[in-house]
Design a protein around this motif. Structure first.
Motif, PDB file in Angstrom:
ATOM      1  N   TYR A   2       0.726  -1.195   0.084  1.00  0.00           N
ATOM      2  CA  TYR A   2       0.049   0.110  -0.119  1.00  0.00           C
ATOM      3  C   TYR A   2       0.721   1.420  -0.003  1.00  0.00           C
ATOM      4  N   LEU A   3       1.678   1.167   0.850  1.00  0.00           N
ATOM      5  CA  LEU A   3       2.716   2.595   0.998  1.00  0.00           C
ATOM      6  C   LEU A   3       3.634   2.871  -0.410  1.00  0.00           C
ATOM      7  N   ALA A   4       3.983   1.684  -0.985  1.00  0.00           N
ATOM      8  CA  ALA A   4       4.923   1.557  -2.018  1.00  0.00           C
ATOM      9  C   ALA A   4       3.989   2.230  -3.200  1.00  0.00           C
ATOM     10  N   ALA A   5       2.848   1.776  -3.523  1.00  0.00           N
ATOM     11  CA  ALA A   5       2.065   1.859  -4.465  1.00  0.00           C
ATOM     12  C   ALA A   5       1.399   3.332  -4.345  1.00  0.00           C
ATOM     13  N   SER A   6       1.209   3.939  -3.045  1.00  0.00           N
ATOM     14  CA  SER A   6       0.851   5.162  -2.873  1.00  0.00           C
ATOM     15  C   SER A   6       1.821   6.100  -3.110  1.00  0.00           C
ATOM     16  N   ALA A   7       3.166   5.752  -3.032  1.00  0.00           N
ATOM     17  CA  ALA A   7       4.310   6.779  -3.376  1.00  0.00           C
ATOM     18  C   ALA A   7       4.745   6.679  -4.594  1.00  0.00           C
ATOM     19  N   LEU A   8       4.150   6.107  -5.654  1.00  0.00           N
ATOM     20  CA  LEU A   8       4.606   5.976  -6.881  1.00  0.00           C
ATOM     21  C   LEU A   8       4.266   7.540  -7.595  1.00  0.00           C
ATOM     22  N   PRO A   9       5.009   7.788  -8.716  1.00  0.00           N
ATOM     23  CA  PRO A   9       5.094   9.244  -9.360  1.00  0.00           C
ATOM     24  C   PRO A   9       3.663   9.117 -10.093  1.00  0.00           C
ATOM     25  N   PRO A  10       2.996  10.076 -10.236  1.00  0.00           N
ATOM     26  CA  PRO A  10       1.705  10.176 -11.041  1.00  0.00           C
ATOM     27  C   PRO A  10       2.039   9.945 -12.478  1.00  0.00           C
ATOM     28  N   PHE A  11       0.963   9.411 -13.345  1.00  0.00           N
ATOM     29  CA  PHE A  11       1.307   9.214 -14.558  1.00  0.00           C
ATOM     30  C   PHE A  11       1.218  10.194 -15.564  1.00  0.00           C
ATOM     31  N   SER A  12       2.277  10.377 -16.547  1.00  0.00           N
ATOM     32  CA  SER A  12       2.137  11.444 -17.356  1.00  0.00           C
ATOM     33  C   SER A  12       1.398  11.514 -18.592  1.00  0.00           C
ATOM     34  N   GLY A  13       0.670  10.378 -18.705  1.00  0.00           N
ATOM     35  CA  GLY A  13       0.002   9.813 -19.910  1.00  0.00           C
ATOM     36  C   GLY A  13       1.218   9.317 -20.910  1.00  0.00           C
ATOM     37  N   GLY A  14       0.512   9.051 -22.060  1.00  0.00           N
ATOM     38  CA  GLY A  14       1.296   8.406 -23.272  1.00  0.00           C
ATOM     39  C   GLY A  14       0.961   7.057 -23.136  1.00  0.00           C
ATOM     40  N   GLU A  15       2.175   6.244 -23.524  1.00  0.00           N
ATOM     41  CA  GLU A  15       2.275   4.795 -23.647  1.00  0.00           C
ATOM     42  C   GLU A  15       2.214   4.166 -22.293  1.00  0.00           C
ATOM     43  N   ARG A  16       1.496   3.128 -22.062  1.00  0.00           N
ATOM     44  CA  ARG A  16       1.460   2.479 -20.947  1.00  0.00           C
ATOM     45  C   ARG A  16       2.853   1.739 -20.591  1.00  0.00           C
ATOM     46  N   PHE A  17       3.082   1.330 -19.418  1.00  0.00           N
ATOM     47  CA  PHE A  17       4.543   0.393 -19.181  1.00  0.00           C
ATOM     48  C   PHE A  17       4.151  -0.878 -19.787  1.00  0.00           C
ATOM     49  N   THR A  18       5.152  -1.079 -20.869  1.00  0.00           N
ATOM     50  CA  THR A  18       5.286  -2.612 -20.960  1.00  0.00           C
ATOM     51  C   THR A  18       6.080  -3.529 -19.969  1.00  0.00           C
ATOM     52  N   VAL A  19       6.352  -4.767 -20.108  1.00  0.00           N
ATOM     53  CA  VAL A  19       7.140  -5.477 -19.116  1.00  0.00           C
ATOM     54  C   VAL A  19       8.367  -4.874 -18.999  1.00  0.00           C
ATOM     55  N   SER A  20       9.071  -4.531 -20.004  1.00  0.00           N
ATOM     56  CA  SER A  20      10.389  -4.141 -20.165  1.00  0.00           C
ATOM     57  C   SER A  20      10.607  -2.868 -19.317  1.00  0.00           C
ATOM     58  N   THR A  21       9.854  -1.804 -19.625  1.00  0.00           N
ATOM     59  CA  THR A  21       9.580  -0.582 -19.187  1.00  0.00           C
ATOM     60  C   THR A  21       9.300  -0.374 -17.895  1.00  0.00           C
ATOM     61  N   PHE A  22       8.226  -1.386 -17.405  1.00  0.00           N
ATOM     62  CA  PHE A  22       8.137  -1.646 -15.960  1.00  0.00           C
ATOM     63  C   PHE A  22       9.215  -1.973 -15.108  1.00  0.00           C
ATOM     64  N   VAL A  23       9.842  -2.905 -15.512  1.00  0.00           N
ATOM     65  CA  VAL A  23      10.799  -3.286 -14.679  1.00  0.00           C
ATOM     66  C   VAL A  23      12.117  -2.576 -14.743  1.00  0.00           C
ATOM     67  N   ALA A  24      12.286  -1.484 -15.561  1.00  0.00           N
ATOM     68  CA  ALA A  24      13.265  -0.576 -15.571  1.00  0.00           C
ATOM     69  C   ALA A  24      13.093   0.413 -14.479  1.00  0.00           C
ATOM     70  N   GLU A  25      11.960   0.676 -13.772  1.00  0.00           N
ATOM     71  CA  GLU A  25      11.677   1.560 -13.112  1.00  0.00           C
ATOM     72  C   GLU A  25      11.984   1.039 -11.848  1.00  0.00           C
ATOM     73  N   HIS A  26      12.962   1.573 -10.821  1.00  0.00           N
ATOM     74  CA  HIS A  26      13.449   1.265  -9.495  1.00  0.00           C
ATOM     75  C   HIS A  26      12.014   1.188  -8.596  1.00  0.00           C
ATOM     76  N   ALA A  27      11.294   2.078  -8.511  1.00  0.00           N
ATOM     77  CA  ALA A  27       9.965   2.058  -7.627  1.00  0.00           C
ATOM     78  C   ALA A  27       9.291   0.934  -7.793  1.00  0.00           C
ATOM     79  N   HIS A  28       9.168   0.340  -9.148  1.00  0.00           N
ATOM     80  CA  HIS A  28       8.381  -0.631  -9.182  1.00  0.00           C
ATOM     81  C   HIS A  28       8.937  -2.100  -8.664  1.00  0.00           C
ATOM     82  N   TRP A  29      10.183  -2.183  -8.342  1.00  0.00           N
ATOM     83  CA  TRP A  29      10.713  -3.240  -7.732  1.00  0.00           C
ATOM     84  C   TRP A  29      10.384  -3.529  -6.257  1.00  0.00           C
ATOM     85  N   ARG A  30      10.300  -2.264  -5.760  1.00  0.00           N
ATOM     86  CA  ARG A  30       9.500  -2.322  -4.269  1.00  0.00           C
ATOM     87  C   ARG A  30       8.294  -2.966  -4.430  1.00  0.00           C
ATOM     88  N   VAL A  31       7.400  -2.597  -5.381  1.00  0.00           N
ATOM     89  CA  VAL A  31       6.093  -3.472  -5.439  1.00  0.00           C
ATOM     90  C   VAL A  31       6.162  -4.723  -5.668  1.00  0.00           C
TER      91      VAL A  31
END
Length: 638
Positions: free
Chosen positions: A319-348
């Motif tokens: 809950y804390l990790a998901a609440s702390a994620l930066p807001p979505f700026s629009g555009g393309e949604r994350f694919t698996v490769s771009t999702f795992v490239a974000e360090h914040a997602h590793w905590r999730v």
């Protein structure tokens, strides 16, 4: 019942996959779980993305399919439990798998012609198939596995189930996504998997009826109530049923929200939703498999509080990790490769994996406890009661999560609220059944304070009344002996131990029986024997230290005759045991007074228990028992 040779019984859990008593059964249940999910997910994709069905809105498809699948568990679990107790379990499994072949043949027609009503009917029938397979599955294991194999066997089954769920969803989605011919490939795959499951079930060894004289009750309402009353007769079993049902409530909150969580919170595409399912499935599979390692191949419910704490901690951090994620700026949604490239997602992902890992530690020992302690003649019906409770808890979970989301809660807030609710619910379960906390303390002492080594523990009976006798070396002798027992052991202990601020609370929690010298307090002396006899009347294990006190010089004192007073009225088997290398530890009286010099021997000191073969009551005298225990002491430490 299948005869198990000693080399099979003492091998590790993965050796079960080479044995006929387990492998065909494992394959049958694995393929059944995979087929359930392959079929359901492919059907969900069909009505969500590919077909326009006026009377089934895409956003309702998953809910309708899930409800239809769960409905037979509520309606027919009671009947399934009766059949599993009355008839040969191997015959039932073969029949159910043949039923699956017929259902999947109908489903193949449904996919081929895109016949949604036919496919909805098959969803209900596959739920019925799983309803009748469930009680047999968990009643089969204790019939073919020994006590020290139950945790490993259940771990493999739980691991296999979640891997099958994962594979079924992935394969179903991939096949259904194939242009034009996806439905045809799904039809062929579902039928092929069903045939493979039926072929595996044909090799399952005979599993004779546990209650052939049982009269079937065709009223599902009254039979469901009767099953719950049966489980209620065994408090530890019933409370474990509630604990398992809560785990399904807890897990359903997360599993049901994965697609929306991936899309609306993590801003990922459907591949990210699949990644979350992979992470969750791998986590629970690893947790389930490691239960045997952590428990040293016994049914170790001390793991349950560890799993419960992990479920709350990592769910709340999610809950804390998901609440702390930066807001979505629009555009393309994350694919698996771009999702795992974000360090914040590793905590999730770490939170999700550790949450699932903890759920594996939590659930496997509870399933094993139910199988071990439920009466064999009623075991399948009690497991059927568990399936009913599971289904009801999952329905309530869906309704509650839906109500919270409808009231404006975000998905991370739903996760956080579930974590807090988990603390309250499991805390209440542990308050009702302090045995979980007792076993956790025992586990800590024998894994962290000492390194426990055991030989001959198979001589401690898994059912029926018996007395264990042992030399008395330290204040933690009861803890050491308790952790090697496959079931609760009631200790007769010197009443002065209960006055110790370090250990008194623990032994009261263990429901140990205090005894005072006859000359000092004749009433307390006689009352101790009254309570000891009642333990044996209840068919439980009693443990006493015939020396009458903790040794002051490291040598074993002469055994007193109190045990003969018990055996005169209750002639039960007596199991000798010997404790090695506890003299000189912090809890022994090596310096005259125990517990004065912490870490006097450091940490992780090896200690041992050697258990001998049971003696019939007719052969027991204090001298004979002392000789047997001394002989065990003379053996090398395990």
């Amino acid at each position: 019942m299948l005869v198990v040779n000693e080399s099979e019984a003492h091998a590790g859990q993965f050796s079960l996959l080479r044995q006929r008593r387990f492998l065909p059964f494992f394959l049958a249940q694995f393929l059944g779980a995979a087929n359930d999910n392959l079929f359901k997910f492919a059907f969900t994709v069909l009505v969500t993305y590919q077909l326009q069905v006026s009377w089934l809105a895409p956003q309702m498809a998953g809910l309708v399919i899930g409800a239809l699948f769960i409905l037979p568990f509520v309606l027919f679990s009671a009947m399934a439990g009766q059949w599993a107790d009355k008839y040969d379990k191997a015959f039932i499994m073969r029949s159910v798998k043949l039923m699956e072949v017929a259902i999947m043949a109908l489903a193949a027609l449904g996919f081929w012609f895109s016949a949604v009503p036919l496919l909805l009917g098959c969803v209900f029938l596959m739920g019925l198939h799983s309803t009748f397979f469930g009680p047999v599955k968990y009643a089969y294991l204790p019939q073919h596995l020994r006590e020290h194999e139950l945790t490993g066997g259940n771990g493999l089954v739980e691991m296999g189930t979640f891997v099958a769920i994962l594979l079924g969803n992935v394969v179903g989605g991939l096949l259904m996504g194939m242009p034009e011919v996806g439905g045809h490939w799904v039809a062929a795959s579902c039928l092929g998997v069903a045939l493979a499951g039926w072929a595996s079930a044909r090799a399952i060894p005979a599993s004779p009826s546990s209650d052939p004289g049982l009269r079937l009750n065709w009223n599902p309402v009254s039979e469901t109530w009767r099953n719950l009353k049966l489980a209620w007769q065994y408090p530890s079993v019933f409370r474990s049923l509630l604990g398992i049902s809560w785990m399904w409530f807890f897990g359903a909150v997360f599993l049901a929200q994965f697609p929306s969580f991936a899309r609306d919170v993590l801003h990922g595409n459907e591949q990210v939703a699949s990644l979350l399912l992979v992470v969750f499935s791998v986590g629970i599979a690893i947790g389930s498999l490691l239960c045997e390692t952590f428990s040293r191949r016994h049914v170790e419910i001390g793991l349950v509080p560890i799993g419960a704490v992990g479920m709350s901690v990592f769910a709340f951090d999610l809950y804390l990790a998901a609440s702390a994620l930066p807001p979505f700026s629009g555009g393309e949604r994350f694919t698996v490769s771009t999702f795992v490239a974000e360090h914040a997602h590793w905590r999730v992902m770490a939170d999700l994996a550790l949450l699932a890992f903890s759920a594996g530690l939590y659930s496997v020992p509870m399933y094993a406890l139910i199988q071990l302690r439920a009466q064999p003649s009623h075991r399948a019906r009690i497991i059927a009661a568990n399936n009913i409770l599971n289904a009801l808890f999952m329905i309530v979970s869906s309704l509650l999560a839906g109500a919270m989301l409808g009231a404006g809660f975000s998905i991370p807030e739903v996760f956080g609220a579930t974590a807090v609710l988990n603390v309250l619910v499991v805390g209440y379960v542990f308050w009702l059944m302090p045995e979980y906390i007792v076993r956790l303390v025992m586990l800590f002492v024998t894994r962290c304070v000492y390194r426990l080594r055991v030989r001959g523990d198979m001589h401690i009976p898994t059912d029926g009344a018996a007395i264990v006798v042992c030399n008395h070396v330290s204040f933690v002798d009861a803890v050491i002996l308790g952790v090697i027992s496959p079931r609760p052991m009631v200790f007769i202990m010197d009443h002065r131990i209960f006055q110790n601020p370090w250990l008194g609370w623990f032994f009261r929690l263990c429901k140990a029986i205090p005894i005072a010298p006859q000359k000092e307090d004749p009433v307390a002396y006689e009352q101790a024997f009254v309570r000891a006899r009642q333990v044996l009347v209840d068919g439980d294990l009693l443990c006493l230290f015939p020396e009458g006190g903790i040794t002051r010089d490291g040598q074993m004192a002469p055994f007193k005759g109190g045990i003969m007073k018990i055996l005169e009225t209750h002639p039960v088997p007596v199991v000798p045991a010997a404790l090695h290398n506890l003299w000189g530890s912090f809890f022994s009286r090596v310096d005259g007074v125990a517990m004065r010099k912490p870490f006097r021997r450091g940490a992780f000191n090896p200690v041992g228990v050697v258990v001998g073969e049971p003696l019939p009551a007719a052969d027991v005298t204090p001298e004979v028992l002392q000789g047997r225990v001394q002989a065990l002491l003379d053996q090398p430490m395990p």
